[in-house]
Design a protein around this motif. Structure first.
Motif, PDB file in Angstrom:
ATOM      1  N   SER A 297       0.837  -1.202   0.000  1.00  0.00           N
ATOM      2  CA  SER A 297       0.000   0.000   0.000  1.00  0.00           C
ATOM      3  C   SER A 297       0.875   1.258   0.000  1.00  0.00           C
ATOM      4  N   PHE A 298       0.223   2.398  -0.239  1.00  0.00           N
ATOM      5  CA  PHE A 298       0.925   3.677  -0.284  1.00  0.00           C
ATOM      6  C   PHE A 298       0.327   4.626   0.743  1.00  0.00           C
ATOM      7  N   ARG A 299       1.192   5.395   1.387  1.00  0.00           N
ATOM      8  CA  ARG A 299       0.736   6.436   2.305  1.00  0.00           C
ATOM      9  C   ARG A 299       1.279   7.773   1.809  1.00  0.00           C
ATOM     10  N   PRO A 300       0.387   8.673   1.378  1.00  0.00           N
ATOM     11  CA  PRO A 300       0.870   9.982   0.897  1.00  0.00           C
ATOM     12  C   PRO A 300       1.413  10.830   2.036  1.00  0.00           C
ATOM     13  N   ILE A 301       2.530  11.488   1.791  1.00  0.00           N
ATOM     14  CA  ILE A 301       3.080  12.408   2.788  1.00  0.00           C
ATOM     15  C   ILE A 301       3.122  13.837   2.252  1.00  0.00           C
ATOM     16  N   LEU A 302       3.040  13.987   0.935  1.00  0.00           N
ATOM     17  CA  LEU A 302       3.023  15.333   0.347  1.00  0.00           C
ATOM     18  C   LEU A 302       2.289  15.270  -0.985  1.00  0.00           C
ATOM     19  N   VAL A 303       1.274  16.111  -1.133  1.00  0.00           N
ATOM     20  CA  VAL A 303       0.554  16.246  -2.404  1.00  0.00           C
ATOM     21  C   VAL A 303       0.448  17.736  -2.702  1.00  0.00           C
ATOM     22  N   ASP A 304       0.920  18.141  -3.883  1.00  0.00           N
ATOM     23  CA  ASP A 304       0.951  19.561  -4.232  1.00  0.00           C
ATOM     24  C   ASP A 304       0.410  19.739  -5.647  1.00  0.00           C
ATOM     25  N   ASN A 305      -0.749  20.396  -5.781  1.00  0.00           N
ATOM     26  CA  ASN A 305      -1.354  20.660  -7.081  1.00  0.00           C
ATOM     27  C   ASN A 305      -1.048  22.055  -7.599  1.00  0.00           C
ATOM     28  N   GLU A 306      -0.147  22.755  -6.935  1.00  0.00           N
ATOM     29  CA  GLU A 306       0.199  24.110  -7.367  1.00  0.00           C
ATOM     30  C   GLU A 306       1.124  24.058  -8.576  1.00  0.00           C
ATOM     31  N   LYS A 307       0.774  24.819  -9.606  1.00  0.00           N
ATOM     32  CA  LYS A 307       1.582  24.864 -10.821  1.00  0.00           C
ATOM     33  C   LYS A 307       2.890  25.595 -10.545  1.00  0.00           C
ATOM     34  N   ILE A 308       4.016  24.956 -10.909  1.00  0.00           N
ATOM     35  CA  ILE A 308       5.334  25.546 -10.685  1.00  0.00           C
ATOM     36  C   ILE A 308       6.027  25.698 -12.039  1.00  0.00           C
ATOM     37  N   VAL A 309       6.223  26.940 -12.453  1.00  0.00           N
ATOM     38  CA  VAL A 309       6.894  27.248 -13.722  1.00  0.00           C
ATOM     39  C   VAL A 309       8.397  27.344 -13.479  1.00  0.00           C
ATOM     40  N   ASP A 310       9.170  26.885 -14.454  1.00  0.00           N
ATOM     41  CA  ASP A 310      10.634  26.882 -14.328  1.00  0.00           C
ATOM     42  C   ASP A 310      11.027  26.139 -13.052  1.00  0.00           C
ATOM     43  N   ALA A 311      10.636  24.852 -13.010  1.00  0.00           N
ATOM     44  CA  ALA A 311      10.736  24.071 -11.776  1.00  0.00           C
ATOM     45  C   ALA A 311      12.109  23.467 -11.528  1.00  0.00           C
ATOM     46  N   LEU A 312      13.064  23.655 -12.433  1.00  0.00           N
ATOM     47  CA  LEU A 312      14.363  23.013 -12.285  1.00  0.00           C
ATOM     48  C   LEU A 312      15.213  23.697 -11.213  1.00  0.00           C
ATOM     49  N   LEU A 313      16.077  22.904 -10.608  1.00  0.00           N
ATOM     50  CA  LEU A 313      17.071  23.433  -9.678  1.00  0.00           C
ATOM     51  C   LEU A 313      18.128  24.219 -10.457  1.00  0.00           C
ATOM     52  N   PRO A 314      18.825  25.136  -9.808  1.00  0.00           N
ATOM     53  CA  PRO A 314      19.866  25.903 -10.503  1.00  0.00           C
ATOM     54  C   PRO A 314      20.926  24.983 -11.111  1.00  0.00           C
TER      55      PRO A 314
END
Length: 377
Positions: free
Chosen positions: A311-328
């Motif tokens: 089974s799976f237990r969610p610990i973080l769910v984020d539906n917020e749109k993130i533009v330019d999501a890459l790390l530096p």
């Protein structure tokens, strides 16, 4: 954490304290077949127990383990890695040892070094002897995992270091941003205003002598309009109750304790749930990313605990749109060419803050494997 494929549908990953054999027949749901942890019994799932005629309890105590054995089979032209068992268990199954896996390759030397490496690592984890027909070579110690610096901004969440304990690292803390709560409070206020308006208009219509419209409505009988307004007010009241339930039920912080090897969900000072790392087989990360566009965009991201029972237990769910999501420093062009499927996430392949956070959590819980499910929108 070394991760080595031992067949087309299975792999092994190990660290100084853990050794795991993982089946990947279904890329969307990898299964933990065998797990060895220092100081604990050797554990395995039901399929492995049946296929190897092992005790149904799903574990073998340290006292019943003999040694890790690696040998070459001319019949199958492969290296076989297994473990010998105590006489008590051997009598019940009519065999002194059981096979963990085999390397099959036309060139015998092609997999010899890897077989020795995995066998020696398993023996070290279980603290039992390692016997091999191949020349024993000391495998180099795994290189430490390089993690992204904290804090990490994950959209509606933030990963940061927790307060120090016992004079050392205090672990990790996932904190939900306050704007999540403020957005729901604004929604509750708007629903409350609409309820007041609908009730006021409906009651005023029922108690006044004003005539109702006889045309221009979408309902057969205009006399139903005041009652329809009351029904809408009741539905809005139920929506308010649902939002309040979400606010009271959802955690605002996730605590990863590296000393106890636990992860806990907190709502203020109230603990909502707690999971021991011993009951977790991996971290499962999902991202829904934009297929086209100049800047890599993530529309949905989540981190789940994949438990031993599947089974799976969610610990973080984020539906917020993130533009330019890459790390530096990450290459957007290379990110677009990344495969779309479920695969093991290696530290050098981390490209977004959410991926970096999943790796931090996996290390904090005892260097668990991280599976990355990448999907396109």
């Amino acid at each position: 954490m070394p991760r080595i494929a031992v067949s087309a549908n299975s792999l092994v990953d190990y660290s100084p304290e853990r050794w795991r054999l993982i089946q990947v027949d279904d890329p969307a749901e990898p299964k933990l077949l065998v797990e060895a942890k220092t100081g604990l019994p050797l554990r395995y799932n039901g399929y492995f127990a049946v296929s190897r005629d092992l005790p149904e309890s799903g574990e073998i105590l340290e006292a019943d383990l003999g040694q890790v054995v690696l040998g070459w089979s001319n019949e199958s032209s492969s290296w076989h890695l297994g473990v010998t068992l105590s006489p008590e268990i051997s009598l019940a199954r009519s065999s002194r040892w059981f096979e963990l896996f085999r390397f099959t390759h036309p060139d015998a030397s092609a997999h010899e070094a890897r077989a020795i490496q995995l066998g020696a690592a398993l023996a070290k984890t279980l603290d039992i002897p390692f016997a091999s027909t191949a020349p024993l070579e000391i495998a180099p110690e795994p290189e430490p995992i390089v993690l992204e610096a904290l804090p990490l901004d994950l959209g509606l969440w933030r990963l940061e270091k927790a307060e120090q304990k016992r004079g050392g690292d205090g672990g990790l803390r996932l904190v939900r941003e306050k704007r999540w709560l403020r957005a729901r409070q604004r929604q509750l206020a708007w629903y409350g205003l609409l309820i007041a308006v609908y009730l006021w208009v409906s009651i005023a219509t029922l108690t006044s002598e004003l005539g109702l419209p006889v045309a221009g409505t979408l309902i057969p009988n205009p006399a139903w309009l005041p009652y329809l307004g009351i029904v809408v007010a009741v539905l809005l009241l139920l929506a308010i109750a649902r939002q309040l339930s979400i606010i009271l039920r959802e955690p605002n912080a996730i605590i990863i304790n590296p000393y106890e090897k636990t992860i806990s969900a907190m709502r203020g000072s109230q603990q909502l749930w707690k999971v021991n790392a011993g009951g977790v087989q991996s971290i499962y990360l999902s991202e829904l990313v934009k297929k086209r566009g100049r800047k890599p965009t993530v529309f949905h991201g989540e981190i789940n605990l994949h438990l031993l029972d599947g089974s799976f237990r969610p610990i973080l769910v984020d539906n917020e749109k993130i533009v330019d999501a890459l790390l530096p420093g990450r290459d957007p062009a290379a990110e677009k060419e990344r495969p779309v499927n479920v695969h093991a996430l290696e530290p050098e392949a981390v490209s977004t803050p959410l991926q970096a956070a999943a790796l931090h959590i996996a290390v904090g819980l005892g260097e668990l494997p991280v599976w990355y499910d990448r999907r396109l929108k």
